[in-house]
Design a protein around this motif. Structure first.
Motif, PDB file in Angstrom:
ATOM      1  N   LEU A  72       0.800  -1.152   0.175  1.00  0.00           N
ATOM      2  CA  LEU A  72       0.235  -0.110  -0.034  1.00  0.00           C
ATOM      3  C   LEU A  72       0.889   1.190   0.119  1.00  0.00           C
ATOM      4  N   ARG A  73       2.017   1.217   0.711  1.00  0.00           N
ATOM      5  CA  ARG A  73       2.699   2.481   0.917  1.00  0.00           C
ATOM      6  C   ARG A  73       3.491   2.848  -0.535  1.00  0.00           C
ATOM      7  N   SER A  74       3.819   1.574  -1.037  1.00  0.00           N
ATOM      8  CA  SER A  74       4.492   1.694  -2.401  1.00  0.00           C
ATOM      9  C   SER A  74       3.695   2.494  -3.426  1.00  0.00           C
ATOM     10  N   ILE A  75       2.345   2.208  -3.456  1.00  0.00           N
ATOM     11  CA  ILE A  75       1.371   2.837  -4.399  1.00  0.00           C
ATOM     12  C   ILE A  75       1.463   4.467  -4.064  1.00  0.00           C
ATOM     13  N   ILE A  76       1.443   4.899  -2.838  1.00  0.00           N
ATOM     14  CA  ILE A  76       1.484   6.246  -2.532  1.00  0.00           C
ATOM     15  C   ILE A  76       3.014   6.850  -2.860  1.00  0.00           C
ATOM     16  N   PRO A  83      -3.707   9.746  -8.937  1.00  0.00           N
ATOM     17  CA  PRO A  83      -4.192  10.453  -7.852  1.00  0.00           C
ATOM     18  C   PRO A  83      -5.113   9.447  -7.155  1.00  0.00           C
ATOM     19  N   ASN A  84      -5.920   8.883  -7.938  1.00  0.00           N
ATOM     20  CA  ASN A  84      -7.108   8.171  -7.230  1.00  0.00           C
ATOM     21  C   ASN A  84      -6.610   6.741  -6.571  1.00  0.00           C
ATOM     22  N   ASP A  85      -5.518   6.318  -7.225  1.00  0.00           N
ATOM     23  CA  ASP A  85      -4.916   5.188  -6.599  1.00  0.00           C
ATOM     24  C   ASP A  85      -4.065   5.463  -5.335  1.00  0.00           C
ATOM     25  N   ARG A  86      -3.520   6.664  -5.343  1.00  0.00           N
ATOM     26  CA  ARG A  86      -2.866   7.272  -4.064  1.00  0.00           C
ATOM     27  C   ARG A  86      -3.863   7.474  -2.900  1.00  0.00           C
ATOM     28  N   PHE A  87      -4.949   8.188  -3.442  1.00  0.00           N
ATOM     29  CA  PHE A  87      -6.015   8.469  -2.393  1.00  0.00           C
ATOM     30  C   PHE A  87      -6.499   7.061  -1.807  1.00  0.00           C
ATOM     31  N   ALA A  89      -4.966   4.095  -1.542  1.00  0.00           N
ATOM     32  CA  ALA A  89      -4.072   3.591  -0.729  1.00  0.00           C
ATOM     33  C   ALA A  89      -4.002   4.122   0.702  1.00  0.00           C
ATOM     34  N   LEU A  90      -3.948   5.549   0.510  1.00  0.00           N
ATOM     35  CA  LEU A  90      -3.740   6.185   1.753  1.00  0.00           C
ATOM     36  C   LEU A  90      -4.890   6.079   2.957  1.00  0.00           C
ATOM     37  N   ASP A  91      -6.178   5.965   2.272  1.00  0.00           N
ATOM     38  CA  ASP A  91      -7.176   5.611   3.082  1.00  0.00           C
ATOM     39  C   ASP A  91      -7.215   4.446   3.580  1.00  0.00           C
ATOM     40  N   LEU A  92      -6.669   3.390   2.788  1.00  0.00           N
ATOM     41  CA  LEU A  92      -6.665   1.859   3.593  1.00  0.00           C
ATOM     42  C   LEU A  92      -5.674   1.819   4.647  1.00  0.00           C
ATOM     43  N   GLY A 297      -6.647   3.960 -12.557  1.00  0.00           N
ATOM     44  CA  GLY A 297      -5.416   4.104 -12.471  1.00  0.00           C
ATOM     45  C   GLY A 297      -4.461   2.608 -12.720  1.00  0.00           C
ATOM     46  N   ARG A 298      -3.436   2.536 -11.969  1.00  0.00           N
ATOM     47  CA  ARG A 298      -2.624   1.394 -12.348  1.00  0.00           C
ATOM     48  C   ARG A 298      -2.907   0.013 -11.498  1.00  0.00           C
ATOM     49  N   TYR A 299      -3.327   0.419 -10.075  1.00  0.00           N
ATOM     50  CA  TYR A 299      -3.177  -0.657  -8.905  1.00  0.00           C
ATOM     51  C   TYR A 299      -4.585  -1.415  -8.867  1.00  0.00           C
TER      52      TYR A 299
END
Length: 555
Positions: A72-76, A83-87, A89-92, A297-299
């Protein structure tokens, strides 16, 4: 008649070395006794099995593996992530941090309890192992803030919640785990309905077994998983199998990374193996889907496991399974030294970024006041395209499968649509138990697709004009929204604990209290995150990303 080849043997799934880091639960309830022929036997009391099970079900409801959190951190940290991927991942990660407090479980669907045990030939119990393990499941679910999801069939058509989350799925095998006759090894899982429902079996043929056709097949089938099971996923694909059911079972085990130490090449011993080259190719394939971590996104996937199994010449089963963002499993063992459980991460905060990434917070967020009349809410939503990020504040009505069925029966009988579904957006969800001092228990979204068949009927009667849940919807929902001016908003699947702690301010029952978590609720939310997925113009974010790309080249 020609003679067969010489006898050789290999386990179908050679497990490899156990590299798990364990923690000691207790050294009580186990002993070693001398037996005939100088053999030593491990005796295990029922209480040890019960204690281990209760402890395991607690841990997997609240803690995750460090490797999962690192992903999860690696996505950030990935500049290629959307941006949606990172959002997401941060929420999770924030959700994991809250769940690790041991009060709110990470997901409101605390799942079916699944336990697999392998008992060595020198392990002695009283023979009632399954009952002792079921008692541990019972203790965890009745004492913790977990949800009861199991329905007892009273007749072919009538069901009632058991109120304990029993029965559990318990499978016990007689074999020496990793060659140790005095060991008892376990896999504990909690499988929610969303990810369990994304297990697929396809009966294919030899024609599939070439690189180009395989990638075309996977491009088509993997997109069908959608987002309702809360990506990013740990994806497992099993090709071959002595039976369809064995292929599916292997896929479930692989999705839990239980088979990571399989060999990476095949042999005439006909054992299963991992194809790491194909795993990398499939991971890149999912990166190009555009689905991402739920909203583009990618993830779509954290990682991929591909297991090749032997097969009957006339059969080629292909099984697909996922483990979702509530990646809940742990291995355990009982040995002469005590009762041991996999060490999960109790300090997920160490994976949170020190400073919030600017891109995570600078994206445009449209604030929607749910206290306004429904016509005004819809007019505001109509200004924005699909994928727009929203922040919702105000009242929501909560209703899911059984409540929808009851309301549909009323409409069929000529009764009016309940006013609460006309006045308010409807959130498809079912809460876990509410801890003392909290407004709500874990309360994340449920799979939207289960309510698809009701949407046209409800919107025609003036209800369900704004819907909130997780996952993609069918074309009939998109068509209904275009016809009646409705919207489907996607909520982030997974962060149920964070929603309960940070976003839900009040919960009350409106109707059907006898249904427990399936009742109709009214909740007050503040800064509840969502995205426009289907709008009143017939646009559907998922429509494009679920179309396969034909003619994919060789890997």
């Amino acid at each position: 008649m020609s003679r067969g080849a010489a006898f050789t043997y290999s386990p179908l799934l050679p497990a490899g070395d156990d590299l798990t880091e364990y923690r000691l639960v207790t050294d009580e309830g186990v002993d070693v006794v001398e037996g005939p022929g100088g053999r030593r036997f491990l005796t295990v009391e029922r209480s040890a099995l019960t204690m281990l099970t209760a402890e395991a079900m607690h841990d997997i409801a609240h803690y995750l593996r460090p490797a999962h959190l690192a992903q999860l951190r690696s996505i950030i940290d990935d500049p290629k992530a959307s941006p949606n991927d990172r959002f997401v991942a941060l929420d999770l990660l924030r959700n994991a941090n809250i769940a690790a407090g041991g009060v709110l479980p990470m997901c409101q669907d605390t799942g079916t309890a699944i336990v697999m045990g392998k008992r060595g030939r020198h392990v002695l119990t009283d023979g009632l192992d399954e009952e002792a393990i079921a008692l541990g499941v019972y203790q965890a679910y009745t004492r913790l803030n977990l949800r009861y999801s199991q329905l007892a069939p009273l007749t072919m058509w009538d069901e009632k919640n058991t109120g304990t989350n029993l029965p559990a799925q318990i499978e016990l095998y007689a074999e020496d785990p990793n060659g140790h006759p005095d060991a008892y090894k376990f896999l504990f899982m909690a499988k929610g309905g969303g990810s369990a429902n994304k297990s697929y079996l396809y009966q294919e043929t030899k024609a599939l077994l070439n690189p180009q056709r395989m990638m075309q097949f996977l491009d088509e089938k993997l997109r069908l998983i959608g987002t309702s099971a809360c990506p990013p996923y740990h994806l497992a694909i099993v090709i071959g199998g002595t039976s369809g059911e064995h292929a599916l079972k292997t896929a479930k085990l692989a999705s839990a990374r239980y088979l990571d130490n399989l060999p990476t090449s095949g042999s005439m011993l006909a054992h299963g193996f991992r194809d790491v080259e194909l795993e990398a190719a499939v991971l890149e394939l999912t990166r190009d889907f555009g689905i991402g971590a739920q909203f583009g996104g990618r993830y779509f996937c954290h990682d991929v496991r591909v297991v090749r199994l032997p097969r009957h010449g006339a059969s080629c089963p292909v099984a697909i399974a996922v483990s979702c963002s509530a990646d809940r499993q742990a291995v355990a063992k009982i040995t002469p030294s005590g009762v041991w459980l996999e060490r999960l991460e109790t300090d997920p905060a160490r994976f949170l970024p020190d400073v919030t990434d600017e891109n995570l917070e600078s994206e445009q967020v449209v604030r929607i006041d749910l206290n306004r009349p429904m016509a005004e809410i819809r007019a505001e939503l109509s200004k924005y395209p699909v994928k727009t990020r929203l922040s919702l504040t105000g009242p929501l009505v909560v209703a899911r499968d059984i409540a929808h069925a009851k309301i549909a029966e009323r409409l069929d009988a000529g009764e009016p649509m309940p006013q609460y579904l006309k006045d308010h957006a409807v959130y498809y969800a079912g809460p876990a138990k509410t801890p003392e001092g909290y407004a709500s228990g874990s309360f994340g979204p449920t799979t939207a697709g289960r309510m698809d068949s009701y949407v046209e009927k409800f919107q025609a009667a003036g209800g369900s004009m704004v819907m909130l849940a997780k996952g993609n919807r069918s074309k009939q929902v998109t068509d209904a929204c275009k016809t009646y001016g409705g919207f489907y908003l996607g909520s982030i699947g997974g962060p149920a604990a964070r929603l309960a702690q940070d976003c839900i301010r009040h919960v009350e029952v409106l109707e059907f209290p006898e249904l427990g978590m399936e009742a109709v609720w009214k909740i007050e939310v503040e800064d509840f995150p969502a995205f426009i997925v289907v709008d009143d113009k017939g646009e559907d974010f998922f429509a494009e990303v679920t179309k396969p790309v034909l003619g994919i080249g060789k890997r």
